[in-house]
Each structure stands twice: as structure tokens, then as C-alpha cells.
Scaffold this active site. Sequence first.
Site, mmCIF file in Angstrom:
data_model
loop_
_atom_site.group_PDB
_atom_site.id
_atom_site.type_symbol
_atom_site.label_atom_id
_atom_site.label_comp_id
_atom_site.label_asym_id
_atom_site.label_seq_id
_atom_site.Cartn_x
_atom_site.Cartn_y
_atom_site.Cartn_z
ATOM 1 C CG HIS A 28 -1.670 -1.068 1.611
ATOM 2 N ND1 HIS A 28 -3.030 -1.076 1.398
ATOM 3 C CD2 HIS A 28 -1.385 -2.266 2.189
ATOM 4 C CE1 HIS A 28 -3.547 -2.219 1.815
ATOM 5 N NE2 HIS A 28 -2.573 -2.964 2.292
ATOM 6 C CB THR A 30 0.520 6.451 3.999
ATOM 7 O OG1 THR A 30 1.477 7.365 3.432
ATOM 8 C CG2 THR A 30 1.250 5.303 4.678
ATOM 9 C CD GLU A 98 -0.980 1.579 4.302
ATOM 10 O OE1 GLU A 98 -0.510 2.373 3.456
ATOM 11 O OE2 GLU A 98 -2.196 1.304 4.405
ATOM 12 C CG HIS A 140 -5.234 -1.683 -1.051
ATOM 13 N ND1 HIS A 140 -5.530 -0.601 -0.257
ATOM 14 C CD2 HIS A 140 -6.219 -2.594 -0.817
ATOM 15 C CE1 HIS A 140 -6.646 -0.861 0.421
ATOM 16 N NE2 HIS A 140 -7.075 -2.051 0.108
ATOM 17 C CG ASP A 150 -3.165 1.792 -1.875
ATOM 18 O OD1 ASP A 150 -4.339 1.552 -2.212
ATOM 19 O OD2 ASP A 150 -2.643 1.334 -0.844
HETATM 20 ZN ZN LIG Z 1 -4.076 0.574 0.568
#
Ligand SMILES: [Zn+2]
Length: 250
Positions: A28, A30, A98, A140, A150
Site C-alpha cells: 500500500h 499511505t 504501508e 491494494h 495504491d
Molecule cells: Zn491501501
Amino acid sequence: MTLSIVRKNSTHHEPRKTGVQPTFLIIHFTESRDAADPDGYFMATRQRSDGARVSAHYLIDIDGAITQYVDEQNRAWHAGLSEWGGVSDINTHSIGIELVNGGPTYGYTDFADAQIDALIALSKDILTRHNIPAHHVLAHSDIAPGRKIDPDYKFPWRTLAAAGVGSWPQPVQADFNEAAMLLRDEAKLKQALVTYGYNPGLDLPVLVKEFQRHFQPEAFTAQPSYAGRANDETALRLSALLRQKLAMTP
Ligand SMILES: [Zn+2]
């Protein structure tokens, strides 16, 4: 590279279902200016505007600093509504990382080398310990097409694959014939995307766009952009990835 990980304990987690081991690694970004926002959300010192309680197993800052918030044995809350290869509830089956990046909201910058180096080292460690296959290292956006973008098209998947993290298409001669067949028939093209893992419930252009976001980022950077429209190269890369996946599946 030796892994240096700062440990914090987020309360945003729960046990995985009994006996379930992570078989996916989800990447991912942020979409924040810095690490303070996601840290606040994970540690429940800040409220998200939508009220959602979120977490990830790891957060990697722009300088490569790694913080762990949730034990890998536990289920973190990073994927939301998602599906891959018929598996829904990806949170139960995955480890989530992340990366601090502004995303479209705060000026989508290139990922820093230090951040990517740290991600590669951490991912290799995770993949080895849990025996996660290359084709289960996903964005993601792969598992939530049309809902999440993302880590988007600047994420260096090719570099990661070269370092042993995730898949990157390596077409051979047979893929050219297969690709031509896929491009002639939209139903076959969609079926190929679904066989690779994408959600069958979504329309072909949505799936093509998310495939390109991961595996053909030039579809987004070309002038004009052709994101969402498959071309020879899209079909060729898809064919190669399917063959590579099949070769790895016992
Ligand atoms: Zn994500």
C-alpha cells in the site's frame, strides 16, 4: 541489509481464523505527507474522517525506517473489501505493508531508493518465512479494483521482481500467439485476467486498468494515456504472467 525494526503495538488487530497462515503480501501507500498520520491512525491517537479503524503489519517511512504495529500472526486491518483468486477477506490471509507516500493528494512522488531497499529486505524475509509465492505479492489496487489505486503506477514492481520480490512478466515465443488470441476475444481476455486472480465481478476495462497499474505502468504515463485499454503488450504480459504462475503452482 540487516533489518532494523521499531516495534509499536496497535490495538487494531484480531486473531486470524484458526489455523490460517498468511499466503499474500499486500503493498500500500499511505497517501499522507509523512508517517505521523498513518502512525496516528494505527495507534488510535487520531481518528480518520470516515471513522474507519485501520492498521497494517508494517509501515516504511521515506527514509527506509521500518515500524511494526501488528504481529504477523494476527489479522491487521489494511485491505478492506477485497478479493483475489476467489479468496475474499484478504486481511485474514495476508501481511500488509504501508509505504509513506503522498499519493495523488499530496503530490505523487517517486518512491525513494532507501524506502524501496528496506521494503525489499523486509519482504524477502516475510516471503521466505511464510513461503508466500511471487504471484501473491500484490498491490491494494489488484485486490480492490476500482476502489483503491495504491501503490499506483510509479511503484517499481520490476525492480522488486528483479530483487526476488513478486512477479514481472518475461514473455517467451509461445506468449505471442497466446496474446494475439486473447486480444481478438474480450471474453477470453477477461477470463485470463480472472484466472490470474482478478475479481470476476468487475467489467473488463476496470480489470485491464488495474492490471496495467501493476504490470504496464507506461499505460498511465504515455501521452495520451491508454489505461483501461488493452494492447499487444498488455496481452503479452498477461500471457507471460499466467504461464509463470502455472509453472510455480504444483
Ligand atoms: Zn491501501
